[in-house]
Design a protein around this motif. Structure first.
Motif, short mmCIF file in Angstrom:
data_model
loop_
_atom_site.label_atom_id
_atom_site.label_comp_id
_atom_site.label_asym_id
_atom_site.label_seq_id
_atom_site.Cartn_x
_atom_site.Cartn_y
_atom_site.Cartn_z
N HIS A 133 -3.58 7.07 -3.75
CA HIS A 133 -3.67 5.93 -2.83
C HIS A 133 -3.88 4.67 -3.62
O HIS A 133 -4.71 4.63 -4.55
CB HIS A 133 -4.83 6.14 -1.85
CG HIS A 133 -4.98 5.02 -0.86
ND1 HIS A 133 -6.19 4.41 -0.60
CD2 HIS A 133 -4.06 4.38 -0.09
CE1 HIS A 133 -6.01 3.47 0.31
NE2 HIS A 133 -4.73 3.43 0.63
N LEU B 98 -2.53 6.04 3.57
CA LEU B 98 -3.05 7.38 3.29
C LEU B 98 -3.35 8.14 4.57
O LEU B 98 -3.03 9.32 4.70
CB LEU B 98 -4.30 7.31 2.41
CG LEU B 98 -4.87 8.66 1.97
CD1 LEU B 98 -3.83 9.48 1.22
CD2 LEU B 98 -6.11 8.47 1.11
N GLY C 134 0.29 5.67 0.20
CA GLY C 134 -0.59 6.83 0.29
C GLY C 134 0.22 8.09 0.17
O GLY C 134 1.26 8.21 0.84
N GLU D 134 0.86 -1.20 0.00
CA GLU D 134 0.00 0.00 0.00
C GLU D 134 0.88 1.23 0.00
O GLU D 134 1.96 1.25 0.61
CB GLU D 134 -0.91 0.02 1.23
CG GLU D 134 -1.87 1.19 1.27
CD GLU D 134 -2.67 1.28 2.58
OE1 GLU D 134 -3.60 2.10 2.64
OE2 GLU D 134 -2.35 0.54 3.53
N THR E 188 -4.51 13.70 -3.63
CA THR E 188 -3.88 12.53 -3.02
C THR E 188 -3.74 11.41 -4.05
O THR E 188 -4.40 11.42 -5.09
CB THR E 188 -4.71 11.99 -1.83
OG1 THR E 188 -6.00 11.56 -2.31
CG2 THR E 188 -4.89 13.06 -0.75
#
Length: 230
Positions: free
Chosen positions: A40, A153, A25, A23, A38
């Motif tokens: 993500h 994130l 973010g 992952e 953003t």
């Protein structure tokens, strides 16, 4: 100035031993103010998820198996990162995993010269104090009540707030004030130049007249034990 604050979640601690990033973010900031933009993404690591890692971020392999590979998201990610400085907490860790994923698909690594490590900044600013993200949120009064588990994130959003505090606090208006001062100084200089170019006036007399001096002496004479009489 554009900066990207980012965080990663992984299957473990060491990409050299086969751990993967699952992952990422990212939060965009302009002049230390989040813009709302953003990036993500979750990634299928194509391997198992150790129980210790899952306990930290809550990402199971059954969840991640449904997500795209890093190679399928890399172009969008790199476009978002651009050439901005990259801010992370213990940045060497996050850079290590990001560059490992890039190496696995034959892409050039991200230059570590772009790395901004908030742990290093925090240790310099608060020597001897705890510098975990949780500890810094507590120190600066940043609400982290919704942080039940680590999430890339969410952690990047919290770190963006911490980064602002570590680099001068929320007094963004001071920069505007400084710019205003520069404008005022420049204007003042123009005004002085204009005054110098205008018609010259003779200096006005400021000395007291004989009548004013006489009234002053009379007033002092009425003061008992006056210092001015000595």
């Amino acid at each position: 100035m554009r900066e990207i604050v980012f965080d990663t979640e992984t299957t473990g601690l060491d990409p050299a031993s086969g751990d993967r990033m699952v992952e990422i973010g990212c939060v965009e900031m302009i002049n230390r103010v989040p813009t709302g933009a953003t990036f993500h993404a979750y990634f299928n690591p194509q391997r198992d998820m150790p129980a210790a890692a899952e306990a930290v971020h809550g990402l199971s392999i059954s969840f991640l198996e449904q997500k795209p590979l890093f190679s399928e998201q890399v172009d969008e990610l790199m476009e978002f990162l651009g050439d901005a400085p990259l801010v992370a907490h213990n940045a060497g860790f996050d850079f290590g995993f990001l560059n490992n994923e890039l190496a696995l698909i034959g892409r050039e690594p991200v230059d570590r010269g772009r790395m901004v490590d908030t742990v290093a900044i925090a240790r310099k600013r608060h020597p001897g104090a705890k510098v975990s993200l949780d500890a810094l949120c507590t120190r600066y009064g940043i609400d982290r009540s919704h942080r039940v588990k680590h999430g890339a994130l969410l952690d990047a959003e919290l770190l963006a707030q911490v980064y602002v505090e570590l680099t001068g606090g929320r007094q963004i208006g001071l920069e505007l004030a400084a710019e205003t001062t520069v404008v005022e100084v420049a204007f003042s200089g123009q005004a002085q130049s204009a005054a110098a170019a205008g018609p010259r006036r003779e200096p006005r007399p400021h000395s007291a007249t004989a009548e004013e001096l006489a009234r002053h002496q009379e007033f002092i004479g009425r003061i008992e034990k006056s210092l001015w009489s000595n």
